[in-house]
Design a protein around this motif. Structure first.
Motif, short mmCIF file in Angstrom:
data_model
loop_
_atom_site.label_atom_id
_atom_site.label_comp_id
_atom_site.label_asym_id
_atom_site.label_seq_id
_atom_site.Cartn_x
_atom_site.Cartn_y
_atom_site.Cartn_z
N LYS A 31 -46.50 -46.76 36.62
CA LYS A 31 -46.41 -48.12 37.15
C LYS A 31 -47.30 -48.33 38.37
CE LYS A 31 -42.13 -49.89 35.48
NZ LYS A 31 -42.60 -51.23 35.19
N GLY A 32 -48.01 -47.28 38.79
CA GLY A 32 -48.86 -47.41 39.97
C GLY A 32 -48.08 -47.50 41.27
N LEU A 33 -46.88 -46.95 41.27
CA LEU A 33 -46.02 -47.02 42.46
C LEU A 33 -45.90 -45.68 43.20
CD1 LEU A 33 -43.11 -49.12 40.90
CD2 LEU A 33 -44.94 -49.93 42.41
N ASP A 34 -46.59 -44.67 42.71
CA ASP A 34 -46.44 -43.34 43.29
C ASP A 34 -46.91 -43.26 44.74
OD1 ASP A 34 -48.86 -43.77 41.83
OD2 ASP A 34 -49.37 -41.66 42.06
N ALA A 35 -47.77 -44.15 45.18
CA ALA A 35 -48.22 -44.16 46.57
C ALA A 35 -47.13 -44.66 47.52
CB ALA A 35 -49.47 -45.02 46.73
N PHE A 36 -46.10 -45.29 46.97
CA PHE A 36 -45.05 -45.90 47.78
C PHE A 36 -43.75 -45.10 47.82
CE2 PHE A 36 -47.69 -49.26 45.95
CZ PHE A 36 -48.18 -49.84 47.11
N VAL A 37 -43.64 -44.09 46.97
CA VAL A 37 -42.39 -43.34 46.87
C VAL A 37 -42.68 -41.84 46.88
CG1 VAL A 37 -40.31 -42.93 45.49
CG2 VAL A 37 -41.37 -45.19 45.48
N GLU A 38 -41.92 -41.12 47.68
CA GLU A 38 -41.99 -39.66 47.71
C GLU A 38 -40.68 -39.13 47.13
OE1 GLU A 38 -41.84 -36.38 51.23
OE2 GLU A 38 -43.24 -38.05 51.50
N THR A 39 -40.78 -38.12 46.28
CA THR A 39 -39.58 -37.57 45.66
C THR A 39 -39.46 -36.08 45.95
OG1 THR A 39 -40.61 -36.93 43.57
CG2 THR A 39 -39.84 -39.21 43.75
N ASP A 40 -38.25 -35.58 45.84
CA ASP A 40 -37.99 -34.15 45.94
C ASP A 40 -36.64 -33.89 45.30
OD1 ASP A 40 -38.35 -31.47 46.53
OD2 ASP A 40 -38.29 -31.71 48.70
N SER A 41 -36.33 -32.62 45.12
CA SER A 41 -35.03 -32.24 44.57
C SER A 41 -34.55 -30.97 45.25
CB SER A 41 -35.13 -32.05 43.05
OG SER A 41 -36.04 -31.02 42.73
N VAL A 42 -33.23 -30.83 45.32
CA VAL A 42 -32.60 -29.68 45.97
C VAL A 42 -31.32 -29.32 45.24
CG1 VAL A 42 -33.52 -30.21 48.27
CG2 VAL A 42 -31.29 -31.11 47.60
N GLY A 43 -30.79 -28.15 45.60
CA GLY A 43 -29.49 -27.72 45.09
C GLY A 43 -28.48 -27.66 46.21
N THR A 44 -27.22 -27.81 45.86
CA THR A 44 -26.15 -27.66 46.84
C THR A 44 -25.91 -26.18 47.16
OG1 THR A 44 -24.49 -27.69 45.07
CG2 THR A 44 -24.96 -29.79 46.19
N HIS A 45 -26.30 -25.32 46.24
CA HIS A 45 -26.10 -23.88 46.39
C HIS A 45 -27.45 -23.15 46.38
CE1 HIS A 45 -22.20 -25.35 45.13
NE2 HIS A 45 -21.67 -24.24 45.59
N ARG A 46 -27.45 -21.93 46.85
CA ARG A 46 -28.70 -21.18 46.97
C ARG A 46 -28.94 -20.21 45.82
NH1 ARG A 46 -29.82 -19.43 51.73
NH2 ARG A 46 -30.84 -17.55 51.04
N TYR A 47 -28.36 -20.48 44.68
CA TYR A 47 -28.43 -19.56 43.54
C TYR A 47 -29.85 -19.23 43.08
CZ TYR A 47 -23.53 -21.00 42.85
OH TYR A 47 -22.20 -21.28 42.99
N HIS A 48 -30.75 -20.20 43.11
CA HIS A 48 -32.05 -20.03 42.46
C HIS A 48 -33.24 -20.33 43.37
CE1 HIS A 48 -30.03 -19.63 38.58
NE2 HIS A 48 -29.29 -20.67 38.93
N ILE A 49 -33.08 -20.19 44.66
CA ILE A 49 -34.15 -20.54 45.61
C ILE A 49 -35.47 -19.88 45.21
CG2 ILE A 49 -34.93 -20.28 48.00
CD1 ILE A 49 -32.05 -20.76 48.87
N GLY A 50 -36.51 -20.71 45.16
CA GLY A 50 -37.85 -20.23 44.82
C GLY A 50 -38.16 -20.17 43.34
N GLU A 51 -37.16 -20.37 42.49
CA GLU A 51 -37.36 -20.29 41.04
C GLU A 51 -37.84 -21.63 40.47
OE1 GLU A 51 -33.98 -18.74 38.90
OE2 GLU A 51 -33.59 -17.24 40.46
N PRO A 52 -38.58 -21.58 39.37
CA PRO A 52 -38.98 -22.82 38.69
C PRO A 52 -37.79 -23.39 37.90
CG PRO A 52 -39.74 -20.94 37.44
CD PRO A 52 -39.13 -20.38 38.70
N PRO A 53 -37.92 -24.62 37.43
CA PRO A 53 -36.89 -25.17 36.55
C PRO A 53 -36.73 -24.30 35.29
CG PRO A 53 -38.34 -26.90 37.33
CD PRO A 53 -38.96 -25.59 37.74
N THR A 54 -35.62 -24.47 34.60
CA THR A 54 -35.34 -23.65 33.42
C THR A 54 -36.41 -23.84 32.35
OG1 THR A 54 -33.99 -25.35 32.38
CG2 THR A 54 -32.84 -23.75 33.77
N PRO A 55 -36.77 -22.75 31.64
CA PRO A 55 -37.78 -22.86 30.57
C PRO A 55 -37.39 -23.87 29.49
CG PRO A 55 -37.41 -20.55 31.14
CD PRO A 55 -36.36 -21.36 31.87
N THR A 56 -36.11 -23.91 29.13
CA THR A 56 -35.67 -24.85 28.10
C THR A 56 -35.89 -26.29 28.56
OG1 THR A 56 -34.02 -23.29 27.30
CG2 THR A 56 -33.75 -25.58 26.63
#
Length: 167
Positions: A31-56
């Motif tokens: 939509k050409g809106l990426d210059a206006f919004v920054e995104t990120d994601s986090v976990g409540t727990h530290r189970y997988h710090i530094g790991e990529p998202p699941t392969p599936t």
């Protein structure tokens, strides 16, 4: 112009929240809106710090045209409450944990991700212990939720551009 900052939160930051982050980034670019919004994601727990998202999750998302393989899991930090405008929980347990950790002045930033959708459910189910169909179901819900979130963000961006922002 100030970027609108959106943070997605799930348990380990390898299934739901990175999928929402990646799908939102994709939809914003379209939509050409990426210059206006920054995104990120986090976990409540530290189970997988530094790991990529699941392969599936990555494989099934790629079949739908999404690539968020660049993301790496991290845990919710005190700085996130100040940094992000919207802190979106994937389920009610996440919302409770976020509220417990959040300073009082930032509590209003915390919402359920699906609050912006018209779905009957307010939670994105965790596919982690399930199979491919559980991931497909998760992606279906997140795509719908992101579509509604993009509409909300478009309104916010337009309000900021015209000086009529309500947030």
């Amino acid at each position: 112009m100030k970027k609108h900052k959106v943070l997605f939160v799930c348990t380990g930051n390898i299934c739901r929240s990175p999928a929402a982050d990646g799908i939102l980034r994709h939809k914003l670019r379209e939509k050409g809106l990426d210059a206006f919004v920054e995104t990120d994601s986090v976990g409540t727990h530290r189970y997988h710090i530094g790991e990529p998202p699941t392969p599936t999750g990555l494989k099934l998302a790629a079949k739908r045209g999404y690539d968020y393989s660049d993301l790496r899991a991290r845990q919710l930090s005190a700085r996130d409450f100040e940094t992000f405008d919207m802190i979106l929980a994937m389920d009610f347990a996440h919302r409770e944990i976020i509220h417990e950790k959040c300073p009082p002045e930032y509590q209003s930033k915390i919402k359920m991700f699906l609050d912006y959708s018209q779905l009957d459910t307010k939670e994105v189910q965790d596919p982690y212990y399930g199979g491919p169909q559980d991931y497909e179901d998760m992606l279906d819900v997140i795509e719908t939720g992101v579509s509604h979130l993009v509409k909300h963000l478009e309104t916010q961006i337009n309000d900021i551009k015209t000086g009529t922002s309500s947030e």
